[in-house]
Design a protein around this motif. Structure first.
Motif, PDB file in Angstrom:
ATOM      1  N   SER A 111     -18.120 -60.127  37.377  1.00 40.75           N
ATOM      2  CA  SER A 111     -18.045 -60.799  38.676  1.00 40.75           C
ATOM      3  C   SER A 111     -16.781 -60.358  39.404  1.00 40.75           C
ATOM      4  O   SER A 111     -16.670 -60.453  40.614  1.00 40.75           O
ATOM      5  CB  SER A 111     -18.049 -62.311  38.506  1.00 40.75           C
ATOM      6  OG  SER A 111     -16.874 -62.714  37.845  1.00 40.75           O
ATOM      7  N   ARG A 112     -15.815 -59.858  38.631  1.00 42.40           N
ATOM      8  CA  ARG A 112     -14.577 -59.368  39.257  1.00 42.40           C
ATOM      9  C   ARG A 112     -14.674 -57.893  39.625  1.00 42.40           C
ATOM     10  O   ARG A 112     -13.753 -57.326  40.197  1.00 42.40           O
ATOM     11  CB  ARG A 112     -13.392 -59.581  38.314  1.00 42.40           C
ATOM     12  CG  ARG A 112     -12.811 -60.969  38.470  1.00 42.40           C
ATOM     13  CD  ARG A 112     -11.687 -61.165  37.513  1.00 42.40           C
ATOM     14  NE  ARG A 112     -12.181 -61.165  36.134  1.00 42.40           N
ATOM     15  CZ  ARG A 112     -11.563 -61.751  35.130  1.00 42.40           C
ATOM     16  NH1 ARG A 112     -10.426 -62.344  35.321  1.00 42.40           N
ATOM     17  NH2 ARG A 112     -12.069 -61.715  33.916  1.00 42.40           N
ATOM     18  N   PHE A 113     -15.771 -57.258  39.239  1.00 42.52           N
ATOM     19  CA  PHE A 113     -15.944 -55.846  39.593  1.00 42.52           C
ATOM     20  C   PHE A 113     -16.456 -55.777  41.029  1.00 42.52           C
ATOM     21  O   PHE A 113     -17.652 -55.736  41.285  1.00 42.52           O
ATOM     22  CB  PHE A 113     -16.928 -55.163  38.638  1.00 42.52           C
ATOM     23  CG  PHE A 113     -16.942 -53.659  38.762  1.00 42.52           C
ATOM     24  CD1 PHE A 113     -16.209 -52.863  37.901  1.00 42.52           C
ATOM     25  CD2 PHE A 113     -17.677 -53.036  39.760  1.00 42.52           C
ATOM     26  CE1 PHE A 113     -16.220 -51.477  38.011  1.00 42.52           C
ATOM     27  CE2 PHE A 113     -17.690 -51.655  39.879  1.00 42.52           C
ATOM     28  CZ  PHE A 113     -16.959 -50.883  38.997  1.00 42.52           C
ATOM     29  N   ARG A 114     -15.550 -55.845  41.970  1.00 43.81           N
ATOM     30  CA  ARG A 114     -15.919 -55.757  43.374  1.00 43.81           C
ATOM     31  C   ARG A 114     -15.177 -54.584  43.992  1.00 43.81           C
ATOM     32  O   ARG A 114     -14.009 -54.353  43.702  1.00 43.81           O
ATOM     33  CB  ARG A 114     -15.582 -57.036  44.127  1.00 43.81           C
ATOM     34  CG  ARG A 114     -16.406 -58.234  43.692  1.00 43.81           C
ATOM     35  CD  ARG A 114     -16.232 -59.376  44.674  1.00 43.81           C
ATOM     36  NE  ARG A 114     -16.862 -59.085  45.963  1.00 43.81           N
ATOM     37  CZ  ARG A 114     -18.137 -59.329  46.230  1.00 43.81           C
ATOM     38  NH1 ARG A 114     -18.902 -59.849  45.318  1.00 43.81           N
ATOM     39  NH2 ARG A 114     -18.646 -59.060  47.415  1.00 43.81           N
ATOM     40  N   VAL A 115     -15.870 -53.844  44.802  1.00 45.10           N
ATOM     41  CA  VAL A 115     -15.301 -52.639  45.375  1.00 45.10           C
ATOM     42  C   VAL A 115     -15.130 -52.828  46.875  1.00 45.10           C
ATOM     43  O   VAL A 115     -16.001 -53.396  47.535  1.00 45.10           O
ATOM     44  CB  VAL A 115     -16.239 -51.445  45.092  1.00 45.10           C
ATOM     45  CG1 VAL A 115     -15.750 -50.191  45.789  1.00 45.10           C
ATOM     46  CG2 VAL A 115     -16.364 -51.208  43.588  1.00 45.10           C
ATOM     47  N   ALA A 116     -13.983 -52.384  47.382  1.00 39.95           N
ATOM     48  CA  ALA A 116     -13.773 -52.434  48.836  1.00 39.95           C
ATOM     49  C   ALA A 116     -14.082 -51.062  49.419  1.00 39.95           C
ATOM     50  O   ALA A 116     -13.609 -50.043  48.915  1.00 39.95           O
ATOM     51  CB  ALA A 116     -12.329 -52.836  49.140  1.00 39.95           C
ATOM     52  N   LEU A 117     -14.889 -51.037  50.445  1.00 38.97           N
ATOM     53  CA  LEU A 117     -15.322 -49.768  51.032  1.00 38.97           C
ATOM     54  C   LEU A 117     -14.660 -49.529  52.389  1.00 38.97           C
ATOM     55  O   LEU A 117     -14.677 -50.388  53.258  1.00 38.97           O
ATOM     56  CB  LEU A 117     -16.845 -49.794  51.221  1.00 38.97           C
ATOM     57  CG  LEU A 117     -17.464 -48.643  52.019  1.00 38.97           C
ATOM     58  CD1 LEU A 117     -17.438 -47.347  51.232  1.00 38.97           C
ATOM     59  CD2 LEU A 117     -18.900 -48.978  52.420  1.00 38.97           C
ATOM     60  N   ILE A 118     -14.078 -48.326  52.523  1.00 38.58           N
ATOM     61  CA  ILE A 118     -13.567 -47.898  53.833  1.00 38.58           C
ATOM     62  C   ILE A 118     -14.377 -46.686  54.273  1.00 38.58           C
ATOM     63  O   ILE A 118     -14.532 -45.726  53.516  1.00 38.58           O
ATOM     64  CB  ILE A 118     -12.074 -47.492  53.771  1.00 38.58           C
ATOM     65  CG1 ILE A 118     -11.220 -48.624  53.196  1.00 38.58           C
ATOM     66  CG2 ILE A 118     -11.578 -47.092  55.158  1.00 38.58           C
ATOM     67  CD1 ILE A 118      -9.771 -48.210  52.949  1.00 38.58           C
TER      68      ILE A 118
END
Lengths: 314, 180
Positions: free
Chosen positions: A224-231
């Protein structure tokens, strides 16, 4: 890296990766770092693009006096090799180590580096990752509190990014289960995937969760902490901007991974001019659309927000 | 409908529970476009997102959307709820009362959703000219009622509107004109 290690630190680590080269990872690391430093935050940038290190040139530094070379070869501490920049609150750990290729770093050198990165005394540590999905790159990506990927609107970059995130997720699953003493299970199930009717990583994870309830609990909690921020970088039109939303949906369905689309940066001549002039973009091109885009991305990363797009266009 | 079930419908549309009608419509249109056509975001994953898999996703999206529409319409029974903020239905060519959907209201909703008439024509396999005539209320150019009704239904559904209400309102205007 145990999860508790993160809680004790006050600073936040952002790793900037994404698979393909030339998407603007180093440019964005340097610009986001400058943005944070101008806000008065204490920032350290780490150049982990081993073999292709050039973060220092984005700050107009030609031949850094100190670099990770002395960390690896002479046993210097990271504190000893900090390089100052024109920005008060921003220092660099440069990676000018052409004598060392990425795969010659030993396992213990890598662990030592990560341990010291986690101890850096700064509000934000930004790690600039190299291209590709080398294990050292994936591991550096995974120690971060914010895993940032940079994408440009073209099919190869998108393909490489999917590959990069998939590899990072697989590595994470294996690392988590290893930590809890179930090292063999993942590889074992994967090797027999045809028997279980598993076609991809998402189905592997679902299978593991379904077969062993304790593993389900562990993975639910850790992933649940594996979140990716996309630019999204170098966007040229509205359609490009909405690719971020599309990629978000695809990754959710493909890997079950949550993405925060934190923003985009318009394609901008001022960017290559600043790179050519070797001047920090955020200091010299403050009035450009690109600088405003980067500030918006930086704010979203700081606050955990996402870009707000008008509806119906995507 | 219980909360968990509603939340799972929102999840299919990749929305947080409780999102409004407009968000639901936008998400629906966005996902439908994304998985209906091949694009650079799906191309690298051709093996994962096969035509079958995409049909499956589209069916899930469609089902979730239709169910959410029922829920949302039950919560907001007035026709205004379907309209953009500026109350497009109230400004018809001949002073249409605010609650009635005429051609102009349909066009305004379509434009607000940023949907091109060509797209509707292509997707629904309806002549562009026919769609224009519906929006412009050129009743003389429209087919007889049975056919018109079916076209209106698919058009309304495409915009995410409740077909019954649209058909009833539009045909009301159509018949009133025919009497003259």
């Amino acid at each position: 890296m145990s999860p508790t290690a993160k809680v004790q630190r006050e600073g936040e680590i952002w790793a900037v990766g994404g698979g393909k080269g030339g998407t603007g990872k180093t440019f964005l690391t340097s610009s986001l770092g400058s943005f944070l430093a101008k806000k008065g935050r204490k920032v350290v940038l780490v150049d982990m693009d081993i073999g292709g290190a050039n973060l220092h040139s984005f700050f107009g530094i030609d031949r850094p006096q100190r670099s990770l070379t002395s960390f690896f070869e002479k046993g210097s501490s990271l504190q000893d090799i900090l390089v100052r920049t024109d920005l008060d609150n921003l220092t660099l750990i440069t990676g000018d180590i052409h004598s060392i290729a990425s795969d010659t770093i030993t396992f213990s050198q890598k662990l030592k580096l990560f341990r010291q990165i986690l101890k850096i005394n700064a509000q934000n540590v930004l790690i600039d990752l190299g291209a590709g999905s080398h294990l050292n790159t994936l591991d550096a990506f995974l120690i971060a509190d914010k895993m940032v990927v940079v994408l440009v609107p073209e099919v190869i970059a998108i393909e490489n990014m999917y590959h990069f995130i998939k590899n990072a997720l697989f590595r994470k699953v294996k690392a988590v289960l290893k930590e809890y003493g179930f090292k063999e299970i993942v590889q074992h199930v994967w090797d027999r995937r045809q028997e279980f009717g598993i076609r991809n990583l998402k189905e592997l994870i679902d299978h593991l969760k379904g077969s062993f309830s304790f593993i389900g609990t562990i993975l639910d909690n850790e992933l649940s902490r594996f979140r990716v921020a996309l630019i999204l970088n170098m966007v040229r039109n509205k359609q490009d901007i909405f690719l971020g939303t599309a990629v978000k949906s695809v990754l959710l369905k493909y890997l079950g991974v949550g993405i925060e689309y934190v923003g985009y940066v318009e394609y901008n001549d001022a960017v290559w001019r600043s790179v050519r002039e070797r001047k920090p973009f955020m200091l010299n091109y403050t009035a450009t659309a690109g600088a405003a885009n980067i500030a918006a991305v930086g704010d979203n990363l700081l606050k955990g927000g996402e870009i707000v797009l008008p509806g119906g266009l995507g | 409908m219980n909360k968990d079930h509603a939340a799972s419908l929102y999840a299919v549309l990749e929305l947080a529970p409780g999102a409004g009608l407009r968000d639901v419509q936008n998400a629906y249109l966005r996902l439908r476009r994304l998985y209906a056509d091949q694009s650079i975001v799906l191309e690298p994953l051709e093996e994962e997102f096969t035509a079958d898999r995409r049909r499956e996703i589209l069916a899930e999206v469609e089902a979730a959307y239709q169910k959410l529409l029922v829920v949302l319409h039950a919560e907001t029974p007035k026709a205004e709820a379907l309209l953009p903020d500026d109350g497009a239905a109230g400004t018809g060519p001949d002073e249409t009362p605010a609650m009635v959907f005429g051609g102009l209201a349909l066009r305004k909703i379509r434009e607000r959703l940023n949907i091109d008439l060509n797209e509707i024509s292509r997707e629904l396999k309806l002549r562009l000219e026919l769609l224009r005539s519906i929006e412009e209320e050129r009743f003389e150019a429209l087919p007889e009622e049975t056919y018109l009704k079916s076209h209106l239904r698919s058009y309304a559904r495409y915009l995410g509107l409740k077909p019954e209400k649209i058909v009833e309102d539009y045909l009301g205007r159509y018949r009133a004109r025919a009497k003259k």
